[in-house]
Scaffold this motif. Sequence first.
Motif, short mmCIF file in Angstrom:
data_model
loop_
_atom_site.label_atom_id
_atom_site.label_comp_id
_atom_site.label_asym_id
_atom_site.label_seq_id
_atom_site.Cartn_x
_atom_site.Cartn_y
_atom_site.Cartn_z
N VAL A 10 0.94 -1.30 -0.14
CA VAL A 10 -0.03 0.06 0.00
C VAL A 10 0.91 1.18 0.04
O VAL A 10 1.95 1.12 0.49
CB VAL A 10 -0.69 0.06 1.16
CG1 VAL A 10 -1.58 1.27 1.32
CG2 VAL A 10 -1.69 -1.28 1.04
N LEU A 11 0.47 2.34 -0.99
CA LEU A 11 1.54 3.24 -1.18
C LEU A 11 1.56 4.39 0.01
O LEU A 11 2.53 4.71 0.59
CB LEU A 11 1.17 3.99 -2.27
CG LEU A 11 1.18 3.16 -3.47
CD1 LEU A 11 0.77 3.65 -4.98
CD2 LEU A 11 2.86 2.88 -3.88
N ALA A 12 0.15 4.67 0.43
CA ALA A 12 0.16 5.86 1.51
C ALA A 12 -0.62 5.19 2.86
O ALA A 12 -0.46 3.97 3.00
CB ALA A 12 -0.41 6.73 1.00
N GLY A 13 -1.10 5.85 3.62
CA GLY A 13 -1.83 5.39 4.57
C GLY A 13 -0.97 5.16 5.97
O GLY A 13 -0.03 5.87 6.11
#
Lengths: 260, 501, 504, 629, 99
Positions: free
Chosen positions: B497-500
Motif C-alpha cells: 500500500v502506497l500511503a496510509g
Amino acid sequence: MLHQSLAFGQTATPEAVQFWVLAPVAVIAALGMLFMKKAVHSALLLAWVMVTLAIFYIAQDALFLGIVQIVVYTGAVMMLFLFILMLVGVDASEALVENIKGQRAASILAGLGLGGLLLSLVARASVNQPAAGLKLVNQTGNVQSLAAQLFTQYVWAFEVVSALLITAALGAMVLAHSTKPAARNKQRDLSIARFRGKSLADAAGLPGSGVFAKHNAVDVPALLPDGSPAPTSISATLKARGDVISPTPFALEHTEEVED
Amino acid sequence: MNILSFVTLFPLLGVVALAFMPKTNTHQIKIVALGISIITMLLSFVMALKYKSPASGFAYVTSHPWVSSFHINYALGIDGLALVLILLTTVLVPIVVLGGWNESEGGRWSVKTFYMLILVLETFMIGVFAATDVFLFYVIFEAMLVPVYFLIGGFGTGERAAAALKFLLYSLFGGLLMLAAVIGIYIISAEQAIGSFDVTALSHLTIDHATQNWLFLGFFIAFAIKAPLWPFHTWLPGAAKAATPGTSILLLGVLDKVGTYGMIRFCLTLFPDATKTFAPYIIVLSVISVIYGAFLAIGQKNLNSLIAFTSISHFGFITLGIFAYTSQGLTGATFYMVNHGFSTAALFLVGGWMISRRKSAAIEDFGGLQRITPVMAWLFFVSGLSALALPGLSSFVCEFLVLLGTFTRYPVAAIIGTLGIVLAALYILILVQRTLHGPLKSGNESMTDLNLREKIAIAPVIAALVILGFYPKPALHVINPSTTSVMAQMNVTDPHVLAGK
Amino acid sequence: MFTMPTLNYAQLAPILIVLGGALLGVLVEAFFGSKRRGPIQITLSLGTLVISFAWLLRIRNDISATAAMGSVATDGFGIFLQGTILVLAFLAVLLIADNDHFAPAVSALPGSEEEAAAISSGSRTTEVFPLTLFAVAGMMLFPIASDFITLFVALEVLSLPLYIMTGLSRRRRLMSQEAALKYFLLGAYSSAFFLFGIAFLYGYSGTLSLTDVGTANIFSAGSPVFLYIGMVFLTIGLLFKVGAVPFHSWTPDVYQGAPTPITGFMAACTKIAAFGALLRIFYGAFFLMQYSWKPFLTTIAIITMVLGSIAAMTQRDIKRTLAYSSITHAGFLLAGVVALNKAGLAASMFYLVAYGFATVGAFGIVTLVRDSSGEVTDLSKWAGLAKKSPLVSVAMALFLLSFGGVPMTSGFISKFSIFTAAYQSGNIAIVVVGVLSSAIALFFYLRVVLTLFFQEAPTDGVSVVIPSIMTRIAIGICAVMTLLLGVYPSLLLNLVDTMSTLVH
Amino acid sequence: MRTSSLLVYLIALPLFSSALLLLLGRIADKWGHILATLITASTFVIGVYEFMKMHSQPSGSRAVTQKLFDWISVGTLKVDAALLLDQLSICFVLLITGVGTLIHIYSIAYMSHDKDRRRFFAFLNLFIAAMLLLVLGDSYLNLYVGWEGVGLASYLLIGFWNHNPTYAVASKKAFVANRVGDLGLSLAIMICFAQFGTVSFAGVKAGAHGASSAALAGIGAMLLLAACGKSAQFPLQSWLGDAMAGPTPVSALIHAATMVTAGVYLISRSNFIFDASSTARLLVVIVGAITLLFGAIIGTAKDDIKKALAASTMSQIGYMILATGLGPVGYAFAILHLLTHGFFKAGMFLGAGSVMHGMDDEVNMRKYGGLAKLMPITAVTFGLGYLAILGVPPFAGFYSKDKIIETAFNAGGIKGILLGGAALLGAAITAFYMTRLMVMTFIGAKRWKAGSHPHESPLLMTLPMILLAVGSVASGFLLSYGSALVHWLQPVVNSQSMEEGKPLMPALTVSLLALGVVVLGAFFAITKYRSVSDLAPEDVSIFTKAARKDLYQDLLNDKVFVEPGTLLTAGLVKTDDRVIDGFVRFVGNFLAATSDVLRKVQNGFVRSYALLMLAGLVITVIAVWVIGA
Amino acid sequence: MDISNYLYLSVILFTIGATGVLVRRNAIVIFMCIELMLNAANLALVTFSRVAGNLEGQVASFFTMVVAACEVVVGLAIIVTIYRSRRSASVDDASLLKN
C-alpha cells in the motif's frame, strides 16, 4: 601370379601398360553408351566395358571373378539384355532430344559434380599407404580361398541368395508367362458376334465387289445414282415396324468428276 | 475409487448406457443424458461440500501408474481453483442438455451420437481440471477437442465443417507447441531427479532462465489459443457462429477456461521467472483483447459471433488478472472464469432460443421482442447485464477484483482495461436495443415465449449470477487458499500500500 | 583352410520357416490346379507366418551375434522387429487374400480378350503369396543383418518381390505397371549407390562386418574419406527405402499404382525393415563417427518432415496422401535415429509398431471403398462416407488421428516418445520442427476426416463393400491396437524397453 | 459507533417488492402499485424513525452502522456489505423516501392507463432500493453498487416505453454516459485501494492525509468524473435532456430530485479527499460553474416543457457542484440547495406532468397558454416552485441559492469574482427561462390544438404537488434557520471549520444583487413572451439556435466519439478479417502454394526422380565432406 | 602405376552410369547404365580387396553378380510387361502417376 604388388600406389609396369591401354577405352565405351541412339549399340559397348573389367579383375588377383564376369555377366546377363532388345525391336532408336525441361543440363551438372567430387575425394584419400596384396590369401589358389570364405563366413548369405533366384524365376513367370494362347474365334463365333452387335447393320455382310453400294441389308435403303436414298427400296412391313436404318453413313462421298 | 475419480468417470457410464439404446428413441436418450449429467452434478456437489482446502497441494488425491516407462500417472487431485471449475462444468452440462433439448436433432448424425459426445466431453472437461499429472492434463487437453470437433461439425449450422476444422487446427497447433514444452520439462526433471510429470514435483525444479522462457512460451501459446487471447482468437467467432448454443456454452464456458486455468496451474507455478519476464507483454495483449474484443463485438452483425467477441474481451480481463499475479487479480480471474461461464451460458442459451425461433442469427432480423416475448427478452437483458458486469451480479465482483488487482501492479493497463466496461455497456445495450426494443420487426410476429423447460434450464444460471454477486464468499473462500499457494510458489507478494498508516 | 561353418538353425529358424513356406508356395503353384490354389496358398502363408512367429517367441531371449557366422545379430531389437514384421505381414496377407486386387492374368494385355477370359475363368494370381513370403523373409533378415553382404542380399530379397507385386494390380493396370517400373528402376539405382557405399566402407575398414567397421582404427589403406563416401552412399540406399526426402519421389507414385493391400504391406513392413537396418547401422557401426553424420541426418530428417507434410496438403488422392504421410513419418523416425540413445531406440521401435498397425489398417480401409469400377481413391468421392458407413469412417478417422498424433491414439505416444528421445539427446531443433510439421500434417489428416464426416456425399458417390471376414479381422485388429496403444501404451512401452538391446 | 438493525430494511423492502412485482408478472397487476407505494412509504417511516433516534443523540455520535456480511475478502482487500447512516445520508434518505413516496402516489394516477403500470412501480422500487444503497453504503464499493443500480433503474425507466426507438436510444445514451462516469468511480476506488489498502469511507478518510497530492488529485478528479456522469455535469451532461423520454414521475424523482444529485452526495461524502486537494476543488468549481451556465442557456431555448425543466435541473445541480468545490461550508450549502431543489423541482416536474396529463401528453409549450384558469392547483403549486427556484424571498431557493452565490463570491480573488459572477448570471438566466416557461404555459393566449380539453388532474396527482409546494415554500427557511443544516452536517463535512475570511461583500448586498438580476431576467422574459407564436420562429440569433441544439453537445459527441468510434469499429472488423485472420490464411496459402510447387516437382518422370536423388546425393557428399574436414 | 587408378576408373564409370540413368529414355538403356554402376562398384570392391589383403571384397563382388543377375531377370520382365501394354520402352511415356 603375374606380378607382385609393391605398395598401395605402385604396381608393376605391365599392369600399368595394360591399364593405360584399356581404361581409356573402357571410359570411352561407357561414354559411348550414353550417346548411342540405338539401344543395341549401347548394349554392345557395355559388354565391352564388362570384358575390360574382367581383365582388370584378373590383373588384380581376382581370377575367379574375372572368369565369372565374362561368363555370367557378359555372357548371360548381357545376352538377356540383347534378347529383350530384340523382343522390343532391335532397330528401335531413341531420339536424343531432351523433352523434360532442364533435365539434361541438370543431369550433366549433377554427373560432373558427382564425378569431380568423387575423383577429388579419392585423390585426397590414397596417399602413401601400403597395399596388403593378395599373395598371402591366394596361396592356395584364388578359387579355393574364395570358396572357403563363401562357404564358411558367408554361407548364410549364400543360402538366402537362393531365395532371390527363386523370386526372380517366379517373378518372370508371373509377369511374362501366359497360361494358354486364347483360342482364335471360329467363323461361327464371328457370326454370332455380328448379330449380337449393337446394330444389325453389320449383320448382313458387305456387298460384293464392283458395286457402288456400301451396304446391302434389307433394312437399309438403296442409294440412287446421285447418292440419295431410295425410300421405295425398303419393304413396307419393315417401315411399319420402324426397322429402318439411316443410309447416311453408307452414302457415297460426293466425288467430283475429274477431267483429264 | 475416490469420489473425484468417480465424478470424473461417471458420465462415461452414461455413454455406455446410451450406446445400448436404440437410436430412434430420442426422448428416452435425452432423459438418460439429462439424468446422468444431473447425477454427476449432485456427486460433484457432495464432493464440494466435503471439500476442505488443503494446507498445500491437492485434495482428493489419487494416483495410479499409467505409462510407467515415462513415469506417467493417472493422477487426480483438486484445489480450490480446480474445484470451482469442475462445479461450473457439472452444473453447465445438465443445463446445456435441458436448454438445448432439441438442438441435437437435425444434425448430420443421430441424437444418440450427440449426447454420447456431450457426455464424453463432460468426462474430459472434469478430468482436465482434476489432472495433476502434466501428461494426463495434456492428453485430455487434446483429446477433448475431438468430441467438440464432431459436435461443431456434425450438429452445427452454416460453415460448420470449416469452422470445426479451424478450431481443431488452431487448438492442435497450440497443443503441439505445448507438447514440446511438456517434453522439455520432463527431460529437465529427468536430469535433476527421477523424471516426473507430477505438477507439484515439477514446480520444485530449478530451471535456468532461458529454458524457462521457452518452456513458458510453449505452454502459454497453447493456452492463449485456447483462451482465446488476442491475436490468437480468430478461430473463435467462426466456431461460435457454427456451433449449436449448447456446444458454444461448453466451448466458451468451460473448454476455453482450460486455457486460463492452465496459465495459472502451469505457466505461473512452473515457470515463475519466465512469468515475470513475459507478464508485461501478456498484460499488453490482455488489454488489447479487452478493448479489441469489445470493439469487434460492437461491429458484429451476427448474434453468436457478437457473444464470441464479448468473450474475447472477457478473457482479456481474465488473463489481465492472472498476469498481474496479485491476490485480487488471481482470485478475481479465477472467479471470473466461473462467472463468465454462467454469463456466457445465459447469453448463448437465450440467444440460441431466439435464433432457433427466428431461424436467423442476424441481429438485424430481430427487433421489438420485448413486446412479444417478454420473459425471453428479460432473460436476455439480464444475461446482457451480467456480461457488462453490473454490480449486484457476480461478474461485477470478479471484474472489479481483476481490475483492482491489476491496478496495484500495472496501473496503466488497469486504466485502459476500465475503458472496457464502457465499451461493454455499448455492445450489450446496442444489442439489447436492436433486438428487444423498438417496434416489432416483421418476421418476429409468430415468436413464442419461453416454455417451462427453458425457464427451468436457465433459472439456475441466473440464480448463480445473482447469488454469487451478492454473496460471493463461498466461492472466494475456496479460491483464496489456492491463490495464496500459487503466489507462494511464485514467491511473490501483493504490492505494498502506497500511503496510509 | 576350410572349416565347417556353424549355423545356429534355432535362431535362424523364423526366417527359414518363412522361406520354407515360400518354397512350398512355389510348389503349390506347380502342382495344384488354379481353382484350388487360392485357399491352399492363403492357409499356407498365414500358417507359415504364425509358425514363424511362434518360433520367434520361443527364441526371444536367445541373444547372440554369431548365429550365422557373424552374418546376423539376433538381439532384442532384431527379434522385436522380426515379430512386428510377422504380425503386420499376417494382417497384410489377410488383406491380400481378399479376392480381386490382382490381375488374373498379368501377362495379358489390359483390356484384351485374354484378360477377359482369365477373369471369367476366375483364375487368381496366387503367386503373390510366395512372393509376399519371400519379401517377408528379406524384411526379417534386413534388420538383423550384421555384415554388408547379408545386408545387401536381404535388401534385394525384400525388394524384388515388391517390384513384381507392385505391377500386379487388377485395375488401372497401366498405372500399376508404371509404378512397378518406376519402383524397380529407382530401387535398382539406389541399390547401386548402396553397393558403391559398401565398397568404400570396405575400402575404409578392410572388412564387411558392421561391427568391425564401427571399431576399425584408421586402417592402413583406409582413409576417412572412404568412410564418408561409403557412409553417405550406403545411407542413401537405406534412405531411399524409408522414403526420406530427397530420395522419396518413388513413394507417392508407387503407393498409388500398387495394388492397395501391397501398398499397405510395403508401407508398413518395408519401413520397419529399413528402419531396423538404419538403426542397427547408425547405433552400431557408425556410432563412433556420429559427429560426421548426425548433422546431415538431422537435416534430412527435418527436410523430410517438413516437405512431406507440406506436399501432402494439396493431394487429392487418398493413397498419395497416405504416401506423403509415410514420408512425413519417415522424418519423425529419423529423429529417433539421430537421437542415438536408448530412449531413441525404444521410441523408434514403438513408433514402428504403432505406425505399422495404423498403416495396414488405413490401406485396408482404402480397399473397401469402391464404386462400379473398383477401388476409388479420389478423395472428393469419399465425401460424406460417414453417413453411409459410420464404422468404417470412424476406423479411418482413428487411423488418421493416430497418424496425426492426437492423444488417446498410438500415434501420439509414438510422437511423444520420439520427441522425448530427441529432446534428451539435446536435439531441440528437430523437436521444434517436428512439432511444427506435425501441425501441418494434422491439416491434411483432418481434411480427410472432414471430407469423410462433414461433406455432403456426391451423387456419383462410392460405397463401402461389405468387407470379407479376413479384411474385417485385419482392420479390426489394427483399430484395436491403435486405440489400445494410445490408451494403455505401457503394454508395449515396457516391452520395447526390455527389447531395445543391440549386440555388436 | 451505534448499530441499527433497521437500515437493511430500507434497501431490502423496496428491492424485495421490486423483485416480487417483476417475478409475479401479471398476477400482481391489480395491487402491485399499491404494494410498491406502501413499501416506499414504509421506508419513509423507517427514515423518519431513524432520524428521530439520530436527532436524540449528541451530535458526535449520531452515525449508525449495520454490518450485514463479508462481501468480498481477498488478500488485503476486505469489503463488508455494511451500511452507514449518518447526518449526511439521513438527509438523502428522507429526501428519497419522502419525495419518492409522493411520486409513487402521483404515479398511481398518472400511470393508471398504462397496462405496464406494475412494471413501472417495480422499477421505481428498484430505483428506491438502489438509491438508498448508494447513500447508505459504508464504502466506495458499496456505494458503487447503488451507483450502478440507480443507473440501471434510470435506464429501465427512461426506456419504459422502449418500443419507441427514440426512447430506447435515449435510455441507452443515459446508461452509456453514466458508465463513463462509473469508469471514473471505479478508477477512484482503484487508486484508493492502491494508496490506502482499503475502500471504506472511514479507512480512506483516515489515510487521506498521508497520501501524495497527485494521488489525491487523481482520486478527486475521478470522483468528479463520476459525479459528472451521474449528475449530468459538463462534459457528460448530454444524456439528461434525452432522459425526459421517461414518464414524467420518473423525471421528477430520478432526473430532478434524487439520482442526479448523487454526484453532489459523492463529492460531499468524499470531502476528506477534496479538502486535501486544492486541484480537485478547482476542477469541481470549474465544472460546476460551466454547467450552471450551460444548463441555464439551454433552458432559454427549449420549447419542450420537460426539457426546459431538465436544463434547469442541470443548471441547479451545477450550483450544487459549484458549492461543493467551495470548501467545507459549501458542502452544507450544496446539500441545502439539493434538498430545497428536490422539493421545488420535483413539484414543478409533477406540475409539468399534470399539464401534460391535461393536454393529452403535449409537451410543446408553444401549444399551451392560459392554462392557469383551467388548472388552478397545478398553476399555483407550479408557481410556488417557480418562486422558489428564482430565489425570491422567503421561498426555499432564496435560502439555498443566495448562500451559494455568496460563498462563491467569497472564494477570494479573481476566482471568487468569476465564480460569483457566473452564479449571479446563472440566476438571471434562470429567472428568464423560468419566467418564459410560466408565461408560455399558464398565462397568455390559448394555443391548444383543436380537440384538447385541458382539465385539472385528480387528487392523487395534485396532492403530492401540493405537499411538494409546501416544501418549496418552507423547506429553505426551516433548514437554514439558525444554520440548522450546517450544524447538523458539521460532524460529517466539517462545515464550520473554515474560518470565514473577510467576505467580498455583505450577505445583504448579495441577496439584493441576486434579487435584482432575477427581476431583470423575469421582466425581460415577460416582455419577450407576452405573445408567443405556436410555431418556433426560425429567424433567431445564432445563440438561440445553438441553445436549441443544446450548444451542439451532441454534435460534438458525435464528431469526437461516435463517428471515430464507428470508423474504428469498422476498421477493426476489417483488420480482424484481413490482417489477423489474414495472416493465418496467408501462412496456409503459402504452405499450399509450396505444396503445389512440390506437386510440380513430382512430375511423373522417373528420370527426374533419379535426378533429384543424385542431386541430393551430391549435396550430401559435399555437406559431409565439409563437416568431416 | 598407382593402384588408386582403378578407383578413379571405378568412380568415373560409376558416374557415367549414374548420369546415363538421367539422360537416357529407353528403360533398357537406363537399366544397362545401372548395371554399369554395379560393375563400377565391383571394380572398387576388387581393388579394395587387393588393398586390404583379404578376399571379402571379392566375395561381395561375387554376390553382387548373382544379385544383379536376379535383378536383371525381374527388371527385364517388368520392362517387357510394360512394353507389351504400351508398345514403348521409353520411361518418359510412363508418367501417368504424378503430382
